[in-house]
Write a protein that holds these residues in place. Structure first.
Motif, mmCIF file in Angstrom:
data_model
loop_
_atom_site.group_PDB
_atom_site.id
_atom_site.type_symbol
_atom_site.label_atom_id
_atom_site.label_comp_id
_atom_site.label_asym_id
_atom_site.label_seq_id
_atom_site.Cartn_x
_atom_site.Cartn_y
_atom_site.Cartn_z
ATOM 1 N N SER A 1 5.014 33.291 -10.482
ATOM 2 C CA SER A 1 3.976 34.325 -10.425
ATOM 3 C C SER A 1 4.292 35.470 -11.383
ATOM 4 O O SER A 1 5.440 35.656 -11.792
ATOM 5 C CB SER A 1 3.850 34.871 -9.002
ATOM 6 O OG SER A 1 5.053 35.517 -8.613
ATOM 7 N N TYR A 2 3.283 36.221 -11.727
ATOM 8 C CA TYR A 2 3.452 37.386 -12.585
ATOM 9 C C TYR A 2 2.222 38.276 -12.498
ATOM 10 O O TYR A 2 1.150 37.860 -12.061
ATOM 11 C CB TYR A 2 3.669 36.976 -14.050
ATOM 12 C CG TYR A 2 2.513 36.193 -14.641
ATOM 13 C CD1 TYR A 2 1.436 36.847 -15.235
ATOM 14 C CD2 TYR A 2 2.499 34.804 -14.588
ATOM 15 C CE1 TYR A 2 0.369 36.123 -15.756
ATOM 16 C CE2 TYR A 2 1.442 34.073 -15.106
ATOM 17 C CZ TYR A 2 0.380 34.744 -15.688
ATOM 18 O OH TYR A 2 -0.678 34.034 -16.192
ATOM 19 N N THR A 3 2.414 39.508 -12.925
ATOM 20 C CA THR A 3 1.321 40.466 -13.080
ATOM 21 C C THR A 3 1.458 41.089 -14.451
ATOM 22 O O THR A 3 2.553 41.495 -14.848
ATOM 23 C CB THR A 3 1.369 41.553 -11.999
ATOM 24 O OG1 THR A 3 1.237 40.933 -10.709
ATOM 25 C CG2 THR A 3 0.239 42.558 -12.185
ATOM 26 N N THR A 4 0.372 41.155 -15.180
ATOM 27 C CA THR A 4 0.407 41.720 -16.526
ATOM 28 C C THR A 4 0.113 43.217 -16.482
ATOM 29 O O THR A 4 -0.203 43.786 -15.436
ATOM 30 C CB THR A 4 -0.634 41.047 -17.430
ATOM 31 O OG1 THR A 4 -1.947 41.436 -17.002
ATOM 32 C CG2 THR A 4 -0.496 39.536 -17.383
ATOM 33 N N ASN B 1 -4.605 42.756 -17.596
ATOM 34 C CA ASN B 1 -5.121 43.005 -16.249
ATOM 35 C C ASN B 1 -5.311 41.690 -15.486
ATOM 36 O O ASN B 1 -6.403 41.341 -15.056
ATOM 37 C CB ASN B 1 -6.438 43.784 -16.314
ATOM 38 C CG ASN B 1 -6.882 44.281 -14.944
ATOM 39 O OD1 ASN B 1 -6.051 44.501 -14.067
ATOM 40 N ND2 ASN B 1 -8.176 44.447 -14.765
ATOM 41 N N TYR B 2 -4.204 40.963 -15.314
ATOM 42 C CA TYR B 2 -4.281 39.624 -14.729
ATOM 43 C C TYR B 2 -3.086 39.374 -13.823
ATOM 44 O O TYR B 2 -1.978 39.842 -14.095
ATOM 45 C CB TYR B 2 -4.324 38.585 -15.847
ATOM 46 C CG TYR B 2 -4.632 37.182 -15.391
ATOM 47 C CD1 TYR B 2 -5.935 36.747 -15.214
ATOM 48 C CD2 TYR B 2 -3.601 36.275 -15.142
ATOM 49 C CE1 TYR B 2 -6.223 35.461 -14.789
ATOM 50 C CE2 TYR B 2 -3.877 34.979 -14.721
ATOM 51 C CZ TYR B 2 -5.191 34.582 -14.547
ATOM 52 O OH TYR B 2 -5.462 33.301 -14.124
ATOM 53 N N HIS B 3 -3.322 38.617 -12.757
ATOM 54 C CA HIS B 3 -2.243 38.186 -11.864
ATOM 55 C C HIS B 3 -2.387 36.691 -11.615
ATOM 56 O O HIS B 3 -3.496 36.175 -11.474
ATOM 57 C CB HIS B 3 -2.284 38.931 -10.526
ATOM 58 C CG HIS B 3 -1.286 38.397 -9.540
ATOM 59 N ND1 HIS B 3 0.047 38.774 -9.566
ATOM 60 C CD2 HIS B 3 -1.416 37.504 -8.521
ATOM 61 C CE1 HIS B 3 0.684 38.131 -8.597
ATOM 62 N NE2 HIS B 3 -0.168 37.355 -7.955
ATOM 63 N N ASP C 1 -0.319 33.311 -9.395
ATOM 64 C CA ASP C 1 0.744 32.867 -8.497
ATOM 65 C C ASP C 1 1.372 31.552 -8.924
ATOM 66 O O ASP C 1 2.351 31.120 -8.310
ATOM 67 C CB ASP C 1 0.186 32.706 -7.074
ATOM 68 C CG ASP C 1 -0.166 34.036 -6.429
ATOM 69 O OD1 ASP C 1 0.607 35.005 -6.606
ATOM 70 O OD2 ASP C 1 -1.215 34.115 -5.756
#
Length: 266
Positions: free
Chosen positions: A52-55, A60-62, A64
């Motif tokens: 998973s990651y969050t930019t 503006n994207y996540h 899992d």
């Protein structure tokens, strides 16, 4: 994942520093790779793998299940992360993407991170297949960051214990001859191509075919002096436009890749 940049600004992102608990208490004094859970500590850098990651704000994207490898610099509090299909993002929101070629990131402490993409799918997208981390002739491999089924439970991030040798010597699928190489300057916000040009801080740079991989590949192997010397001489002449490349047959570095590497393509 397919993303587009909706904010070309360079405002710094908040950097979430990985936990530096007892496993890494003395890592800054060591020179070898230290593996704990999903993180490799090189002494200066923490390299963390996750599904998973969050930019930052620009993407503006996540996700899992799309996969991410994040490199954090303890000295400068900056990071670069490679994620998704695959894109890169730094802590000051410099962006790039690659699809066909691998990516090598040469860190300031001598660590080399090599990202190997999957083949492109029917939609023309690739993802992170595997990653190697090499320092002082010790290499660990990262697998399982991308779930092909879309279900994170179907795969698990794994980091191998360091073994003696570079990535190519331990796994010959990690040849870097067609890879793009990024060199790290004063921080992970300061990235340069093999020709010395800086990664643009605006828009999104396509990283494929930017060069640097042939020299990295030659450095990975036990040199074959006569062949390597001939290749370097021929590519040098080609770079000056003196002649086309006609190097000897070479097991990995093809004439086509040598032409790409030198920029001599007709």
């Amino acid at each position: 994942m397919s993303v587009s940049i909706n904010n070309a600004g360079n405002s710094d992102l908040t950097v979430n520093q990985p936990s530096s608990g007892s496993d890494f208490a003395s890592a800054s004094a060591t020179t070898d790779l230290q593996v704990s859970g999903n993180t490799i500590d090189t002494g200066r850098y923490l390299i963390t793998a996750s599904q998973s990651y969050t930019t930052g704000a620009a993407y503006n994207y996540h996700s899992d299940n799309d996969g991410c490898v994040r490199i954090y610099d303890k000295e400068t509090n900056t990071y670069v992360q490679v994620f998704g299909d695959p894109h890169i993002e730094t802590s000051n929101e410099t962006h790039g993407e690659f699809k066909q070629d691998g990516l090598v990131i040469d860190l300031a402490d001598g660590t080399q991170v090599q990202v190997q993409p999957t083949g492109e799918n029917d939609a023309g997208a690739s993802h992170i297949n595997a990653v190697s981390v090499t320092k002082n002739d010790q290499t660990s491999f990262i697998t399982g960051v991308y779930s092909e089924t879309g279900n994170p439970a179907d795969t698990h991030v794994q980091i191998s214990a360091p073994k003696t040798g570079n990535a190519f010597q331990l796994n010959n699928t990690f040849d870097s001859y067609s890879d793009t190489v990024l060199h790290v300057g004063s921080s992970l916000n300061d990235l340069h191509f093999a020709d010395g040009s800086a990664l643009s801080s605006s828009g999104e740079t396509m990283l494929d075919r930017k060069g640097g991989g042939v020299q990295e590949f030659l450095n990975q192997r036990v040199p074959l002096q006569s062949i390597d010397s001939a290749i370097q001489a021929f590519t040098g002449m080609a770079a000056q436009g003196q002649r086309s490349v006609s190097a000897p047959e070479y097991s990995a570095a093809s004439v086509a890749n040598l032409r790409i590497e030198t920029g001599y393509v007709k």
